[in-house]
Write a protein that holds these residues in place. Sequence first.
Motif, PDB file in Angstrom:
ATOM      1  N   SER A 128       4.884  -5.883  -6.043  1.00 36.46           N
ATOM      2  CA  SER A 128       4.667  -7.321  -5.865  1.00 36.46           C
ATOM      3  C   SER A 128       4.697  -8.101  -7.170  1.00 36.46           C
ATOM      4  CB  SER A 128       3.298  -7.551  -5.222  1.00 36.46           C
ATOM      5  OG  SER A 128       3.206  -6.832  -4.035  1.00 36.46           O
ATOM      6  N   MET A 320       5.978 -11.400  -5.651  1.00 36.84           N
ATOM      7  CA  MET A 320       5.265 -12.419  -4.863  1.00 36.84           C
ATOM      8  C   MET A 320       4.065 -12.951  -5.648  1.00 36.84           C
ATOM      9  SD  MET A 320       3.193 -10.166  -2.111  1.00 36.84           S
ATOM     10  CE  MET A 320       1.428 -10.161  -2.392  1.00 36.84           C
ATOM     11  N   CYS A 322       0.435 -13.343  -6.195  1.00 35.56           N
ATOM     12  CA  CYS A 322      -0.771 -12.613  -5.756  1.00 35.56           C
ATOM     13  C   CYS A 322      -2.042 -13.454  -5.862  1.00 35.56           C
ATOM     14  CB  CYS A 322      -0.905 -11.306  -6.531  1.00 35.56           C
ATOM     15  SG  CYS A 322       0.408 -10.150  -6.121  1.00 35.56           S
ATOM     16  N   GLN A 326      -8.821  -9.938  -6.730  1.00 36.03           N
ATOM     17  CA  GLN A 326      -8.924  -9.327  -5.398  1.00 36.03           C
ATOM     18  C   GLN A 326      -9.336  -7.862  -5.478  1.00 36.03           C
ATOM     19  OE1 GLN A 326      -4.373  -8.679  -4.372  1.00 36.03           O
ATOM     20  NE2 GLN A 326      -4.713 -10.600  -5.460  1.00 36.03           N
ATOM     21  N   VAL A 328      -8.279  -4.443  -3.562  1.00 32.04           N
ATOM     22  CA  VAL A 328      -7.165  -3.968  -2.742  1.00 32.04           C
ATOM     23  C   VAL A 328      -7.467  -2.532  -2.338  1.00 32.04           C
ATOM     24  CG1 VAL A 328      -5.189  -5.430  -3.328  1.00 32.04           C
ATOM     25  CG2 VAL A 328      -5.970  -3.739  -4.961  1.00 32.04           C
ATOM     26  N   GLU A 330      -5.619   0.347  -0.288  1.00 37.61           N
ATOM     27  CA  GLU A 330      -4.312   0.610   0.329  1.00 37.61           C
ATOM     28  C   GLU A 330      -4.123   2.098   0.579  1.00 37.61           C
ATOM     29  OE1 GLU A 330      -0.710  -0.348  -1.998  1.00 37.61           O
ATOM     30  OE2 GLU A 330       0.017  -1.188  -0.125  1.00 37.61           O
ATOM     31  N   GLU A 372      -1.589  -6.277   4.034  1.00 44.09           N
ATOM     32  CA  GLU A 372      -0.181  -6.032   3.689  1.00 44.09           C
ATOM     33  C   GLU A 372       0.318  -4.788   4.409  1.00 44.09           C
ATOM     34  OE1 GLU A 372       1.432  -7.202  -0.389  1.00 44.09           O
ATOM     35  OE2 GLU A 372      -0.399  -6.069  -0.745  1.00 44.09           O
ATOM     36  N   ARG A 374       3.560  -2.393   4.368  1.00 49.99           N
ATOM     37  CA  ARG A 374       4.787  -2.104   3.604  1.00 49.99           C
ATOM     38  C   ARG A 374       5.254  -0.684   3.864  1.00 49.99           C
ATOM     39  NH1 ARG A 374       3.133  -4.289  -2.297  1.00 49.99           N
ATOM     40  NH2 ARG A 374       1.166  -3.283  -1.757  1.00 49.99           N
ATOM     41  N   ASN A 401      -2.553  -2.246   3.361  1.00 54.29           N
ATOM     42  CA  ASN A 401      -3.363  -2.706   2.228  1.00 54.29           C
ATOM     43  C   ASN A 401      -4.307  -3.821   2.659  1.00 54.29           C
ATOM     44  OD1 ASN A 401      -4.366  -3.305  -0.292  1.00 54.29           O
ATOM     45  ND2 ASN A 401      -2.513  -4.313  -1.045  1.00 54.29           N
ATOM     46  N   THR A 403      -6.435  -6.443   1.774  1.00 50.37           N
ATOM     47  CA  THR A 403      -6.721  -7.286   0.607  1.00 50.37           C
ATOM     48  C   THR A 403      -7.996  -8.105   0.853  1.00 50.37           C
ATOM     49  OG1 THR A 403      -4.336  -7.603   0.479  1.00 50.37           O
ATOM     50  CG2 THR A 403      -5.677  -9.038  -0.915  1.00 50.37           C
ATOM     51  N   LYS A 437      -6.154   2.004  -6.350  1.00 51.85           N
ATOM     52  CA  LYS A 437      -6.853   0.893  -5.695  1.00 51.85           C
ATOM     53  C   LYS A 437      -8.318   1.189  -5.398  1.00 51.85           C
ATOM     54  CE  LYS A 437      -2.546  -1.078  -5.003  1.00 51.85           C
ATOM     55  NZ  LYS A 437      -1.637  -1.831  -4.192  1.00 51.85           N
TER      56      LYS A 437
HETATM   57  O1  LIG Z   1      -2.539  -4.350  -5.373  1.00 54.45           O
HETATM   58  C1  LIG Z   1      -1.876  -5.223  -4.867  1.00 54.45           C
HETATM   59  O2  LIG Z   1      -2.126  -6.535  -4.914  1.00 54.45           O
HETATM   60  C2  LIG Z   1      -1.088  -7.227  -4.233  1.00 54.45           C
HETATM   61  C3  LIG Z   1      -1.629  -7.986  -3.083  1.00 54.45           C
HETATM   62  O3  LIG Z   1      -2.089  -9.222  -3.504  1.00 54.45           O
HETATM   63  C4  LIG Z   1      -0.203  -6.164  -3.792  1.00 54.45           C
HETATM   64  O4  LIG Z   1       0.905  -6.357  -3.150  1.00 54.45           O
HETATM   65  C5  LIG Z   1      -0.685  -5.007  -4.172  1.00 54.45           C
HETATM   66  O5  LIG Z   1      -0.143  -3.831  -3.941  1.00 54.45           O
END
Ligand SMILES: O=C1O[C@H](CO)C(O)=C1O
Length: 569
Positions: A128, A320, A322, A326, A328, A330, A372, A374, A401, A403, A437
């Motif tokens: 990202s 993207m 972010c 945060q 995270v 995942e 998220e 993915r 993920n 968030t 994470k």
């Molecule tokens: O760790 C992450 O933070 C962003 C989400 O805001 C993302 O895509 C991760 O992977």
Amino acid sequence: MDSSISHELSKLDPAVPFRATADHLHHTWAKTFFSRPELYVRPQSIAEVQQLVTLARRCRRRLVTVGSGHSPSDLTCTSSWLVNLDDFNRILHVDTETRLVTVEAGIRLYELGPRLEEQGLTLENLGSIDSQSIAGVIATGTHGSSLRHGLLSECIESLGLVLSNGQLVRCSATNNSDLFRAALVSLGALGIVVEVTLRARPAFNIAWRQERYSLSKVLSEWSTGLWTSHEFVRVWWLPYEKGAIVWRADPTDQPLRAPPKNFYGEWFGYHVYHNLLALSSYVPRILPWVEWFIFGLQYGFRPGATVTEAVEPARAGLLMNCLYSQFVNEWALPLEKGPEAIIRLSAWLHGDLQTARIPFSPKGLWVHCPIEVRVSDSSKNSNPRPFLDPTCRDEPTLYLNATLYRPYFRDPPCRQRYYEAFEWLMRDMGAKPHWAKNFTTLDSTELHRLYKDDMDQWLKVRQEVDPEGMFLGEWHCRNLPVVGPSEHDDQLPLAERESQRCKADISGAGDGLEWIGERRWQSQTHSEEDHASELLHDHSAPSPPTTATSEESFDLLAKGEASILIHGA
Ligand SMILES: O=C1O[C@H](CO)C(O)=C1O
Ligand SMILES: Cc1cc2nc3c(=O)[nH]c(=O)nc-3n(C[C@H](O)[C@H](O)[C@H](O)COP(=O)(O)OP(=O)(O)OC[C@H]3O[C@@H](n4cnc5c(N)ncnc54)[C@H](O)[C@@H]3O)c2cc1C
């Protein structure tokens, strides 16, 4: 600087600078953790890295290498010495025919991207963001979202590492292959990666398109093209809206077209969203409304209402925004289990415990979006897999993920119960956590159960290249069985244990924690005898930097017989 450090330094080559400062305050990008290393060292050459390692060993200090600090856990925290390679960031060689590129390991992806583009090249896949160092991306198994690619480290051809005895060792699929597989997800625990050779791809632009879907449409297309229609696909699930934003991209020859402005990408929307998230920490029940309002303004209020499109160079278009600090959390699981995982988590968040089968109460709990969604696929990769690769070996992988933003660096109240429930579900589905994470409910025994022999092989290589635990800290001891249950920490005399973590008393730290390590070196008096025997064993070759490239020299190193360079020793 501690006089014993100056004393040891005075024995090394004065021509090799030791670029260390005291009083450095380290923090993760998200300001989740802070720590105050005794020294912060920014080497600019391999000789400097080798000298630093030698000095650390003589002074009985742990070394932690930090890239851009984007791993949100305490993985990079230390009260010992923190090494950063931001000043070791040159491109060393580009072969435009083979597309092999060798770089110094501190280079950040945002520096590498434009430099590769000048040569008509680019990285084949991105996550990202591009703030990370190349070594950091590799070390934790960073991934993007594409079934045509696995981890970003799939493009790595070879690595050069400085090990705990100061020796530079190179490894690849055919040379020191066990070290290579261990170093592909090293978690910083093998040594200092100084050189990276990667295979780039001819530069390309992507045409991307983003639109709102209902969750039921996402689930119904799950196995019929959602993930395979384009090279890059990612989904942000909006749990209360029972909706999703589907983003897809393919390489294109179309002319560049900038993305349109969007709500929270501009000053006003950014602050409105941030303050609504802050308000939700006091009044959590507004979160479903915040999700409706913000994502309505950002992406349209109804499925298909607004379609956003652009054409950008892949190195920018794949990224993207972010937004804010945060947590995270995942996890990687088989792609085919995705619908079940999403249906059960969705049911839990909506209070349907019968469908959810998650033994925690969601009562009064409200969470942030997006979750998220993915994908990645390492199963067709012909390169050696990292021992600690969390993706599925024989099938495509889904990454989920959860968030949670930390508005103004404050932790949201739902965190503990949400993450307990989310992690319980992930474990029930056989998922593995992303190493970088904020997972909390697994320990080294359970992680070992997930990786079995692969972890044993990683541990074996690690122990061979760093028998004293110079590159180990509390995070590793907590999550990896680096010492057997009956063995004592003394077996890893340089490993750093945590003595305390407390709310950081630092302006602007919010709820960030300060991590304080035990200063074990203060109790480890390094006797003259020890020193003499160390000199005998390790410090025998005051010659130009040593490079070991063969299986043979790695074996010698493992037996502690290889000689290393000490500048000025
Ligand atoms: O760790 C992450 O933070 C962003 C989400 O805001 C993302 O895509 C991760 O992977
Ligand atoms: C906003 C944001 C977005 C993200 N997006 C994604 C994403 O899309 N996909 C994904 O998978 N992850 C993502 N991540 C996680 C991120 O990619 C990883 O945490 C990555 O490891 C960070 O790289 P870094 O350079 O900051 O390394 P750090 O976090 O500083 O360090 C990570 C590890 O690498 C080790 N290390 C660093 N340099 C060296 C070196 N030279 N030698 C040996 N070890 C070294 C450190 O010791 C540590 O163990 C994101 C994180 C954030 C904060």
